[in-house]
Design an enzyme around this catalytic site. Structure first.
Site, short mmCIF file in Angstrom:
data_model
loop_
_atom_site.label_atom_id
_atom_site.label_comp_id
_atom_site.label_asym_id
_atom_site.label_seq_id
_atom_site.Cartn_x
_atom_site.Cartn_y
_atom_site.Cartn_z
N HIS A 1 46.04 27.75 40.81
CA HIS A 1 45.47 28.59 41.87
C HIS A 1 44.38 29.47 41.25
O HIS A 1 44.63 30.17 40.26
CB HIS A 1 46.54 29.44 42.55
CG HIS A 1 45.97 30.15 43.75
ND1 HIS A 1 45.92 29.58 44.99
CD2 HIS A 1 45.36 31.34 43.86
CE1 HIS A 1 45.30 30.39 45.83
NE2 HIS A 1 44.95 31.48 45.16
N ALA A 2 43.19 29.44 41.83
CA ALA A 2 42.03 30.10 41.20
C ALA A 2 42.27 31.59 41.01
O ALA A 2 42.84 32.26 41.87
CB ALA A 2 40.80 29.89 42.07
N HIS B 1 33.46 33.30 44.66
CA HIS B 1 34.51 34.29 44.94
C HIS B 1 35.06 34.86 43.63
O HIS B 1 35.14 36.08 43.44
CB HIS B 1 35.61 33.62 45.76
CG HIS B 1 36.82 34.47 45.99
ND1 HIS B 1 37.03 35.17 47.16
CD2 HIS B 1 37.87 34.78 45.18
CE1 HIS B 1 38.16 35.86 47.06
NE2 HIS B 1 38.70 35.63 45.87
N GLU B 2 35.44 33.97 42.74
CA GLU B 2 36.03 34.43 41.47
C GLU B 2 35.03 35.20 40.63
O GLU B 2 35.36 36.21 40.00
CB GLU B 2 36.59 33.24 40.67
CG GLU B 2 37.72 32.48 41.37
CD GLU B 2 38.85 33.37 41.84
OE1 GLU B 2 39.07 34.45 41.27
OE2 GLU B 2 39.52 32.98 42.83
N HIS C 1 34.87 38.77 41.49
CA HIS C 1 35.88 39.61 40.81
C HIS C 1 35.39 40.00 39.42
O HIS C 1 35.48 41.15 39.01
CB HIS C 1 37.20 38.84 40.66
CG HIS C 1 37.96 38.65 41.93
ND1 HIS C 1 38.31 39.68 42.78
CD2 HIS C 1 38.50 37.53 42.50
CE1 HIS C 1 39.01 39.20 43.81
NE2 HIS C 1 39.14 37.90 43.65
N GLU D 1 38.20 41.30 47.07
CA GLU D 1 38.17 39.92 47.55
C GLU D 1 36.88 39.58 48.29
O GLU D 1 36.55 38.40 48.45
CB GLU D 1 39.37 39.65 48.46
CG GLU D 1 40.73 39.83 47.80
CD GLU D 1 40.92 38.95 46.57
OE1 GLU D 1 40.23 37.92 46.45
OE2 GLU D 1 41.74 39.32 45.70
N HIS E 1 50.70 32.94 46.86
CA HIS E 1 50.79 34.40 46.82
C HIS E 1 52.19 34.93 47.05
O HIS E 1 52.44 36.10 46.79
CB HIS E 1 49.81 35.00 47.83
CG HIS E 1 48.39 34.55 47.57
ND1 HIS E 1 47.98 33.25 47.78
CD2 HIS E 1 47.32 35.21 47.08
CE1 HIS E 1 46.70 33.13 47.45
NE2 HIS E 1 46.27 34.29 47.03
N TYR F 1 42.95 39.65 51.96
CA TYR F 1 42.06 38.54 52.32
C TYR F 1 41.63 38.60 53.78
O TYR F 1 40.54 38.17 54.13
CB TYR F 1 42.74 37.18 52.03
CG TYR F 1 43.12 37.01 50.58
CD1 TYR F 1 42.14 36.82 49.61
CD2 TYR F 1 44.44 37.08 50.18
CE1 TYR F 1 42.49 36.67 48.27
CE2 TYR F 1 44.80 36.93 48.85
CZ TYR F 1 43.83 36.73 47.90
OH TYR F 1 44.16 36.59 46.58
O1 X8Z Z 1 43.71 33.36 46.53
C1 X8Z Z 1 42.54 33.32 46.80
C2 X8Z Z 1 41.50 33.33 45.69
C3 X8Z Z 1 41.99 34.00 44.46
S1 X8Z Z 1 41.97 35.71 44.57
C4 X8Z Z 1 41.17 31.89 45.34
N1 X8Z Z 1 42.13 33.22 48.08
C5 X8Z Z 1 43.08 33.17 49.17
C6 X8Z Z 1 43.87 31.87 49.18
O2 X8Z Z 1 43.48 30.95 48.47
O3 X8Z Z 1 44.85 31.77 49.91
C7 X8Z Z 1 40.74 33.20 48.56
C8 X8Z Z 1 40.85 32.95 50.02
C9 X8Z Z 1 42.24 33.29 50.41
ZN ZN Z 2 40.20 36.65 44.92
#
Ligand code: X8Z
Ligand code: ZN
Length: 610
Positions: free
Chosen positions: A351-352, A381-382, A385, A409, A509, A519
């Site tokens: 997960h990024a 996005h990354e 951060h 975010e 998450h 988010y």
């Molecule tokens: O978790 C993330 C990022 C890392 S902070 C990739 N996002 C949420 C997800 O993937 O559920 C970005 C969009 C929403």
């Molecule tokens: Zn993020």
């Protein structure tokens, strides 16, 4: 320096003789509070480096040992924090200026799962957290193969099926298969929450959910009201998109799979969680008569694949965008230490994520990059951060954070909105800009991501807040999860879910314990940021056509907000960038206005809602 030594030293400085059998009155002056906080920051800054390193290794090389090392580092930090928060209690009720009170609050909010008072429970909490996180990274779905070894697929494999397959049986199998990783997490998650709640209660919060809601510079009830209001503002657009996509899915899969007036089956949305529907753009944007490919929007995924753009190239392109705004380029260590591709020989949490390991420059990202538009946007996005981390690195430790977590975010996503067709031409990924007639379908492509995400963004923590508050029994976790996914988003599971299923565990998450309302806020904020940066860059014309690529003025305005970190309440930070002091959805709605008109026309006479 430990807190007890600090208070002894203060007492000696005061020079008053203690009265026998009476506790000395602690010094609760402003200067004493500041000294206390400065010392706390010094200690936490050192300890946080160990947590970052252990966290990086724990997610990047998942083994029994790295999991335990990660848990130990977390426990060590949490114990120090607990001691500091306990020590800070003597300043409760003292007359302190708002900025000092703010630092004490930020101190309490350092961890999403704070340590409970009992030290063995604190160690248990850290082990559960590290274990759940690692288990998500290890997750695979294995199917017995006739006469052979079971065939196992990881999340990337299964996500690829969800994105690319149009075979209902394969989609169902991949979706159901991934949910199985949640089942063994349920009881540990229940225990994890009880312990996190104990930690939050020890600091005076009703539960861990209430603690999470305390981080928004407003009374928690007002925060919930703001979130609910934002959702109501954008909901009409969501309903139109939902109705339109449902008809397209009916046309593709038939009414046996897709109820024409009901909810969307999640496995048909192109995404494991139904949070981003851009992978079914081919279904949503049919090659009908009159819609020549030039007006069907730009398929960036197809371009990246056709041109064999590597993950490294994609990150370089992202970096160049930030550099074009005037930000310094990334250090050599970023390129040496980041992870861009899923390693073949080990388990990682793919997960990024973005990392700032230590001062002054050790920035990284960790991502398993595929040549897709989704990944291209996620890279921006990354990097958002990372550039935020670097912009506030000289702030005191407690201010080294976003104005709130939604800001963190939103930065990279605001940048990614500038990835327009014209920008793709500028950087040589596209030969010619499509004609204006393609604008609406280009907007539809973006809405499949941004608009579809809104109800998902709000539901995860609506669910977790209830669960933390003890309102949902473990046997009802998954039932309630889908109830909320259904009522907010009109999305449903393909099969009935049972009390031992734990579908929330199959979303990063939840086992990763990353708060999620950020988010949802980011989805609104990024359009506010983008609108302002476009204005600063001198953009005229429809908002969605703006790219502020190359605008040093926009870069300066953005940098000024980023440099504040968490030193000011978020309305001050928002004002620095946008002149506004409130979150509002007008930029979001303006951006998609032409699409709203188009969707309403498409949906005329058809059912809307579920
Ligand atoms: O978790 C993330 C990022 C890392 S902070 C990739 N996002 C949420 C997800 O993937 O559920 C970005 C969009 C929403
Ligand atoms: Zn993020």
């Amino acid at each position: 320096m430990s807190v007890s030594r600090l208070s002894l030293a203060l007492f000696a400085l005061l020079g008053t003789a203690p009265i026998a059998a009476q506790a000395p009155t602690p010094d609760t002056s402003v200067a004493a509070a500041q000294r206390f906080l400065d010392a706390a920051e010094r200690e936490l800054a050192i300890k946080s480096v160990a947590v970052n390193r252990a966290g990086w290794v724990g997610e990047n090389f998942i083994t029994h040992d790295t999991e335990l090392l990660n848990a130990e580092a977390q426990a060590d930090f949490a114990a120090a924090l607990k001691r500091l928060v306990d020590g800070a209690r003597r300043f409760d009720g003292a007359a302190l200026p708002p900025e000092v009170k703010r630092r004490f609050l930020l101190l309490k909010l350092q961890l999403a799962a704070p340590a409970p008072p009992d030290s063995s429970q604190a160690a248990e909490l850290a082990r559960l957290a590290a274990g759940l996180d690692a288990d998500y990274g290890r997750g695979t779905y294995c199917k017995p193969a006739p006469g052979g070894k079971p065939a196992c697929r990881n999340l990337d494999d299964l996500e690829r099926v969800l994105a690319d397959s149009r075979n209902p049986d394969s989609l169902l199998d991949a979706w159901v298969g991934w949910q199985t990783i949640g089942v063994p997490m349920r009881d540990r998650y229940t225990r994890f929450m009880a312990l996190a709640n104990a930690g939050a209660r020890a600091m005076g919060f009703a539960d861990a959910g209430a603690m999470w809601r305390a981080g928004y510079d407003m009374p928690p009830d007002s925060f919930v009201a703001v979130v609910d209001k934002l959702w109501l503002d954008v909901r009409p657009l969501y309903l139109q998109l939902h109705a339109y996509v449902r008809r397209r899915l009916v046309a593709r899969y038939g009414t046996r799979l897709v109820p024409p007036t009901g909810m969307l089956p999640v496995q048909l949305t192109g995404n494991m969680w139904g949070q981003d529907w851009s992978n079914i753009a081919d279904i949503a944007i049919p090659a009908a008569a009159g819609s020549a490919s030039a007006v069907r929007g730009v398929d960036l995924t197809a371009i990246l694949k056709a041109r064999h753009v590597t993950p490294h190239d994609m990150v370089r392109m992202g970096e160049r965008f930030y550099a074009s705004l005037g930000f310094d380029s990334l250090p050599a260590t970023f390129w040496e230490r980041s992870l861009f591709v899923r390693p073949k020989d080990r388990d990682v949490v793919c997960h990024a994520s973005a990392w700032y390991i230590d001062d002054p420059t050790d920035l990284r990202i960790k991502m398993c990059i595929e040549p897709t538009e989704d990944a291209f946007r996620t890279i921006h996005h990354e990097l958002g951060h990372d550039f935020y981390f670097r912009a506030y690195k000289d702030q005191p430790f407690l201010y080294q954070g976003g104005a709130d977590d939604g800001f963190h975010e939103a930065i990279g996503d605001a940048i990614a909105l500038s990835v327009t067709p014209r920008y793709l031409v500028q950087i040589g990924l596209l030969d010619a800009e499509p004609p204006p007639a393609g604008d609406t379908l280009q907007l539809l492509r973006l809405a499949l991501d941004h608009v579809a995400f809104l109800p998902f963004g709000i539901t995860i923590d609506k669910w977790r807040w209830e669960v933390f508050a003890g309102k949902v029994a473990p046997g009802d976790y998954t039932r309630r999860w889908w109830e909320l996914r259904g009522s907010y988003g009109g999305v449903m599971p393909p099969l009935p879910r049972g009390p031992t299923d734990f579908d929330p565990g199959a979303k990063y998450h939840v086992p990763g314990n990353v708060p999620y309302m950020r988010y949802f806020l980011a989805q609104v904020l990024e359009f506010q940021f983008y609108r302002s940066l476009c204005r600063v860059a001198g953009h005229t014309g429809p908002l969605y056509r703006c790219s502020f690529y190359g605008s040093k003025e926009a870069g300066q305005r953005l940098a000024a907000m980023l440099a504040l970190g968490a030193s000011r309440p978020w309305p001050d930070a928002l004002e620095t960038l946008t002149g506004q002091r409130e979150m509002d959805a007008t930029a979001f709605l303006d951006y998609f206005q032409p699409l709203m008109v188009w969707l309403q026309r498409q949906n005329r006479g058809a059912p809307v809602g579920w």
